[in-house]
Design a protein around this motif. Structure first.
Motif, PDB file in Angstrom:
ATOM      1  N   PRO A   1      18.798 -33.151  36.336  1.00  0.00           N
ATOM      2  CA  PRO A   1      17.354 -33.257  36.582  1.00  0.00           C
ATOM      3  C   PRO A   1      17.019 -33.767  37.987  1.00  0.00           C
ATOM      4  O   PRO A   1      16.030 -33.333  38.586  1.00  0.00           O
ATOM      5  CB  PRO A   1      16.878 -34.268  35.527  1.00  0.00           C
TER       6      PRO A   1
ATOM      7  N   SER B   1      14.531 -32.026  40.739  1.00  0.00           N
ATOM      8  CA  SER B   1      13.428 -32.680  41.461  1.00  0.00           C
ATOM      9  C   SER B   1      13.579 -32.480  42.965  1.00  0.00           C
ATOM     10  O   SER B   1      12.591 -32.319  43.694  1.00  0.00           O
ATOM     11  CB  SER B   1      13.406 -34.185  41.173  1.00  0.00           C
TER      12      SER B   1
ATOM     13  N   PHE C   1      11.990 -29.319  44.325  1.00  0.00           N
ATOM     14  CA  PHE C   1      10.534 -29.383  44.549  1.00  0.00           C
ATOM     15  C   PHE C   1      10.238 -30.056  45.890  1.00  0.00           C
ATOM     16  O   PHE C   1       9.374 -29.615  46.642  1.00  0.00           O
ATOM     17  CB  PHE C   1       9.860 -30.139  43.398  1.00  0.00           C
TER      18      PHE C   1
ATOM     19  N   SER D   1       4.297 -29.637  41.769  1.00  0.00           N
ATOM     20  CA  SER D   1       5.063 -29.912  40.551  1.00  0.00           C
ATOM     21  C   SER D   1       4.538 -29.135  39.346  1.00  0.00           C
ATOM     22  O   SER D   1       5.171 -29.108  38.302  1.00  0.00           O
ATOM     23  CB  SER D   1       5.046 -31.414  40.256  1.00  0.00           C
ATOM     24  N   ASN D   2       3.362 -28.491  39.485  1.00  0.00           N
ATOM     25  CA  ASN D   2       2.841 -27.704  38.356  1.00  0.00           C
ATOM     26  C   ASN D   2       3.318 -26.250  38.375  1.00  0.00           C
ATOM     27  O   ASN D   2       2.810 -25.419  37.635  1.00  0.00           O
ATOM     28  CB  ASN D   2       1.307 -27.755  38.322  1.00  0.00           C
TER      29      ASN D   2
ATOM     30  N   SER E   1      11.700 -31.493  31.837  1.00  0.00           N
ATOM     31  CA  SER E   1      10.289 -31.099  31.906  1.00  0.00           C
ATOM     32  C   SER E   1       9.867 -30.678  33.312  1.00  0.00           C
ATOM     33  O   SER E   1       8.993 -29.827  33.460  1.00  0.00           O
ATOM     34  CB  SER E   1       9.387 -32.214  31.384  1.00  0.00           C
ATOM     35  N   GLN E   2      10.502 -31.238  34.357  1.00  0.00           N
ATOM     36  CA  GLN E   2      10.070 -30.818  35.710  1.00  0.00           C
ATOM     37  C   GLN E   2      10.404 -29.349  35.964  1.00  0.00           C
ATOM     38  O   GLN E   2       9.685 -28.666  36.689  1.00  0.00           O
ATOM     39  CB  GLN E   2      10.605 -31.715  36.829  1.00  0.00           C
TER      40      GLN E   2
ATOM     41  N   ALA F   1       7.658 -27.525  34.460  1.00  0.00           N
ATOM     42  CA  ALA F   1       6.347 -28.028  34.886  1.00  0.00           C
ATOM     43  C   ALA F   1       5.528 -28.453  33.669  1.00  0.00           C
ATOM     44  O   ALA F   1       4.321 -28.220  33.598  1.00  0.00           O
ATOM     45  CB  ALA F   1       5.602 -26.982  35.724  1.00  0.00           C
ATOM     46  N   GLY F   2       6.233 -29.017  32.689  1.00  0.00           N
ATOM     47  CA  GLY F   2       5.544 -29.556  31.522  1.00  0.00           C
ATOM     48  C   GLY F   2       5.122 -28.523  30.498  1.00  0.00           C
ATOM     49  O   GLY F   2       4.582 -28.862  29.446  1.00  0.00           O
TER      50      GLY F   2
END
Ligand code: TXA
Ligand code: MG
Length: 308
Positions: free
Chosen positions: A35, A39, A42, A49-50, A99-100, A103-104
């Protein structure tokens, strides 16, 4: 910094980010098991991040492991287009994907690329998240040198030559009992008819994009692109076609011939990047080309690249 397949595998499994060639465009890769590396992607790209990432797999079984639901025709699509430039968005068991990367969202976009080098790597790593290897908003990288331009000469990149396709994968998602196109791409919508029995609709609208990455100005060189729909009298720097004359132009960048959209697709981003290298600030693009098949993907990229 050029790396080989063995080094790429080692770095990815150690939680590093490296750039890899694919048949569509180069990707910035990180292991799904790291993870912190996800990150870092990004951060490196300056990506909001979306905007979720595509998960690249080496086997369909890997997808089945993550997926919560398999929509009808999934296996037909996979059989017809994988490995290759098709990305399929599926509902997933969210606890299995950081989740990243999503993007949730409760979905993940999956793709099995065909480039032999990336396949060698995927055979020895977990699935890899891989956005295009460019700074957010810039043209995608279709050569190792483009990756170096954006991320520096020290950045680890596996050189797999020029990307054959040159445009990103087509994204399909399943909604209201049908597959829809979330991003036009290398596979044209007519190709889906024999497999699905219907033409998937374009599901993306400017008001509510299904693929968050399609919202903004994108794929854009620094040069201002003027899209020119009139056939005559193009002046200044022109992006055009080798089977046409531009007597008033000061310089012409050729996308190839009007009969071969694959040629234009494979050259588009390299030309965008060359404009910037030559510090050209304004360019007139000859838009008098067909409006069918892969040309429609090219139009879409030009519209995004010229958006304010
Ligand atoms: O050809 C390609 O697809 C390349 C190569 C490297 O595989 N990758 C690529 O990734 O174009 P990227 O990150 O530049 O574009 C991914 C697109 C974005 O528009 C993103 O919003 C969309 O895929 N996407 C990712 N996950 C999604 C999801 N769960 N639902 C909807 N759209 C998604
Ligand atoms: Mg991209």
């Amino acid at each position: 910094m050029k790396i080989d397949v063995t080094e790429a595998i080692k770095l990815l499994n150690a939680g590093d980010v490296v750039a890899l060639p694919t048949e569509t465009v180069y990707g910035l890769a990180a292991s799904i098991h790291h993870p912190e590396a996800i990150s870092k992607i990004f951060l490196l790209k300056g990506r909001p991040s979306n905007n979720p990432l595509i998960l690249h797999v080496n086997a369909v079984d890997q997808v089945l492991d993550y997926a919560e639901q398999i929509p009808p025709s999934f296996f037909d699509l996979v059989e017809s287009f994988w490995p290759g430039p098709l990305t399929l968005v599926l509902k997933v068991r969210t606890e299995k994907v950081p989740s990243q990367a999503r993007a949730g969202l409760a979905t993940v976009a999956f793709r099995m690329p065909s480039h032999p080098l990336v396949r060698k790597i995927l055979a020895k790593t977990p699935p890899l998240v891989m956005p295009s290897a460019n700074l957010s908003g810039s043209p995608s990288a279709t050569q190792a040198a483009h990756v170096e331009t954006d991320f520096g000469l020290d950045f680890p990149v596996l050189d797999g030559g020029s990307s054959k396709v040159g445009l990103e994968s087509t994204i399909l998602f399943y909604q209201d009992d049908q597959w829809m196109i979330g991003r036009r791409g290398a596979i044209i919508h007519e190709n889906f008819y024999p497999v699905l029995g219907y033409h998937p609709l374009i599901g993306d609208t400017r008001e509510k994009p299904v693929c968050p990455g399609q919202m903004h100005r994108h794929y854009a060189p620094k040069a201002k692109l003027n899209l020119c729909y009139a056939n005559m009298g193009l002046t200044g720097v022109v992006v055009g076609f080798s089977d046409k004359d531009y007597p008033k132009a000061s310089k012409v960048f050729h996308l190839g011939t009007l009969t071969r959209p694959e040629q234009a697709a494979s050259k588009l981003y390299a030309i965008f990047r060359q404009l910037d290298e030559e510090k050209i600030t304004q360019v007139n693009v000859d838009m008098a080309f067909p409006r069918s098949g892969l040309w429609l993907t090219i139009v879409e990229r030009l519209l995004k690249a010229s958006a304010k």
